[in-house]
Design a protein around this motif. Structure first.
Motif, PDB file in Angstrom:
ATOM      1  N   ALA A 165      56.515  45.102  44.628  1.00  0.00           N
ATOM      2  CA  ALA A 165      55.345  45.849  44.170  1.00  0.00           C
ATOM      3  C   ALA A 165      55.390  47.289  44.665  1.00  0.00           C
ATOM      4  N   LYS A 166      55.787  47.459  45.905  1.00  0.00           N
ATOM      5  CA  LYS A 166      55.906  48.816  46.461  1.00  0.00           C
ATOM      6  C   LYS A 166      56.880  49.656  45.636  1.00  0.00           C
ATOM      7  N   MET A 169      55.582  50.139  41.852  1.00  0.00           N
ATOM      8  CA  MET A 169      54.354  50.912  41.707  1.00  0.00           C
ATOM      9  C   MET A 169      54.417  52.260  42.415  1.00  0.00           C
ATOM     10  N   GLY A 170      55.540  52.531  43.092  1.00  0.00           N
ATOM     11  CA  GLY A 170      55.691  53.804  43.778  1.00  0.00           C
ATOM     12  C   GLY A 170      54.747  53.972  44.950  1.00  0.00           C
ATOM     13  N   LEU A 171      54.481  52.886  45.667  1.00  0.00           N
ATOM     14  CA  LEU A 171      53.573  52.938  46.810  1.00  0.00           C
ATOM     15  C   LEU A 171      54.304  53.473  48.038  1.00  0.00           C
ATOM     16  N   GLN A 179      45.949  43.111  50.237  1.00  0.00           N
ATOM     17  CA  GLN A 179      46.109  44.107  49.177  1.00  0.00           C
ATOM     18  C   GLN A 179      46.929  43.555  48.012  1.00  0.00           C
ATOM     19  N   MET A 180      47.967  42.769  48.344  1.00  0.00           N
ATOM     20  CA  MET A 180      48.815  42.203  47.298  1.00  0.00           C
ATOM     21  C   MET A 180      48.026  41.229  46.437  1.00  0.00           C
ATOM     22  N   ALA A 181      47.170  40.437  47.070  1.00  0.00           N
ATOM     23  CA  ALA A 181      46.336  39.497  46.320  1.00  0.00           C
ATOM     24  C   ALA A 181      45.392  40.246  45.381  1.00  0.00           C
ATOM     25  N   GLU A 182      44.848  41.362  45.864  1.00  0.00           N
ATOM     26  CA  GLU A 182      43.937  42.155  45.035  1.00  0.00           C
ATOM     27  C   GLU A 182      44.685  42.798  43.866  1.00  0.00           C
ATOM     28  N   ILE A 183      45.873  43.318  44.135  1.00  0.00           N
ATOM     29  CA  ILE A 183      46.680  43.916  43.070  1.00  0.00           C
ATOM     30  C   ILE A 183      46.996  42.882  41.996  1.00  0.00           C
ATOM     31  N   THR A 185      45.403  40.429  40.884  1.00  0.00           N
ATOM     32  CA  THR A 185      44.332  39.984  39.987  1.00  0.00           C
ATOM     33  C   THR A 185      44.452  40.629  38.609  1.00  0.00           C
ATOM     34  N   ARG A 186      45.055  41.806  38.539  1.00  0.00           N
ATOM     35  CA  ARG A 186      45.193  42.490  37.243  1.00  0.00           C
ATOM     36  C   ARG A 186      46.175  41.766  36.327  1.00  0.00           C
ATOM     37  N   TRP A 187      46.977  40.857  36.894  1.00  0.00           N
ATOM     38  CA  TRP A 187      48.000  40.170  36.108  1.00  0.00           C
ATOM     39  C   TRP A 187      47.564  38.784  35.645  1.00  0.00           C
ATOM     40  N   GLN A 188      46.311  38.430  35.902  1.00  0.00           N
ATOM     41  CA  GLN A 188      45.802  37.166  35.373  1.00  0.00           C
ATOM     42  C   GLN A 188      45.830  37.204  33.841  1.00  0.00           C
ATOM     43  N   PRO A 189      46.078  36.098  33.165  1.00  0.00           N
ATOM     44  CA  PRO A 189      46.300  34.734  33.670  1.00  0.00           C
ATOM     45  C   PRO A 189      47.777  34.367  33.801  1.00  0.00           C
ATOM     46  N   TRP A 190      48.631  35.389  34.028  1.00  0.00           N
ATOM     47  CA  TRP A 190      50.074  35.154  34.116  1.00  0.00           C
ATOM     48  C   TRP A 190      50.629  35.654  35.451  1.00  0.00           C
ATOM     49  N   ARG A 191      49.917  35.399  36.529  1.00  0.00           N
ATOM     50  CA  ARG A 191      50.381  35.909  37.823  1.00  0.00           C
ATOM     51  C   ARG A 191      51.713  35.304  38.255  1.00  0.00           C
ATOM     52  N   ALA A 192      51.976  34.063  37.855  1.00  0.00           N
ATOM     53  CA  ALA A 192      53.252  33.447  38.227  1.00  0.00           C
ATOM     54  C   ALA A 192      54.419  34.117  37.510  1.00  0.00           C
ATOM     55  N   VAL A 193      54.189  34.604  36.304  1.00  0.00           N
ATOM     56  CA  VAL A 193      55.236  35.352  35.599  1.00  0.00           C
ATOM     57  C   VAL A 193      55.388  36.732  36.233  1.00  0.00           C
TER      58      VAL A 193
END
Length: 214
Positions: A165-166, A169-171, A179-183, A185-193
């Motif tokens: 992710a870093k 996303m250029g973090l 923070q990773m869990a919060e990030i 959430t934007r990928w629901q409903p395919w977080r496993a992908v």
């Protein structure tokens, strides 16, 4: 429960993610669709997940091969009856032996409804698994992701996902677990992908840099 069963399901997730997230679109354009990474379902699959914790793929595979050769069919009853010497001879550490024994006891006693995990709501299945001594969130999440095929689960404490992710996303710094869990959430409903895509991207970057995991 809807599950990820094959590459078609992976592609559906990729198509959705690349439409809603520019970082996922970049990963898809760089790496393509990630591998399915399907693992054996059931007790044997969870044993593989536990034995592979904090080990390279080659080391984990070697331990599992020794277990299969020495113990035969891997069941809760067989592990419960195996001696400490037998398990150590397979290359298992003391903490992993303790976890496997706790898991075997939980299944044979019925305190962990193992055969019903796939039919339970994701949160309930996750909560039931982490009640077993030695099974933490990461183990439960990876088992549900790769052995049960749950499409909307993530492993926010995984360091490779955080690094992926870093990089994607250029973090400036690696996200914390929270923070990773919060990030994610934007990928629901395919977080496993999304997790598979981040792992693939992390591997791609490290290979390009000359760092190849084994």
């Amino acid at each position: 429960m809807t599950v990820i069963a094959d590459e078609t399901d992976i592609q559906r997730g990729v198509d959705h993610l690349r439409q809603i997230c520019p970082h996922m679109r970049m990963i898809a354009e760089t790496c393509g669709a990630p591998p399915l990474r399907w693992r054996e379902h059931g007790f044997s699959g969870l044993v593989t997940t536990i034995t592979g914790q904090q080990l390279s793929v080659s080391s984990a595979n070697a331990i599992r091969a020794k277990m299969d050769a020495q113990l035969g069919e891997i069941t809760a009853l067989r592990l419960a009856s195996a001696s400490e010497d037998e398990l150590r001879a397979c290359g298992l550490s003391g903490p992993k032996i303790k976890t496997l024994r706790s898991l075997s006891e939980a299944i044979t006693s019925g305190s962990l409804p193992f055969d019903r995990l796939a039919d339970m709501p994701v949160e309930e299945a996750h909560a039931a698994m982490i009640k077993v001594h030695g099974i933490g969130p990461w183990t439960a999440e990876v088992y549900m992701m790769f052995c049960l095929g749950v499409p909307d689960i993530f492993a926010p404490a995984d360091l490779a996902l955080q690094e992926g992710a870093k990089l994607a996303m250029g973090l400036e710094t690696r996200p914390t677990t929270k923070q990773m869990a919060e990030i994610a959430t934007r990928w629901q409903p395919w977080r496993a992908v999304a997790a598979r895509m981040l792992w693939a991207y992390y591997g791609h970057i490290k290979k390009r840099q000359g760092v190849v995991s084994t």
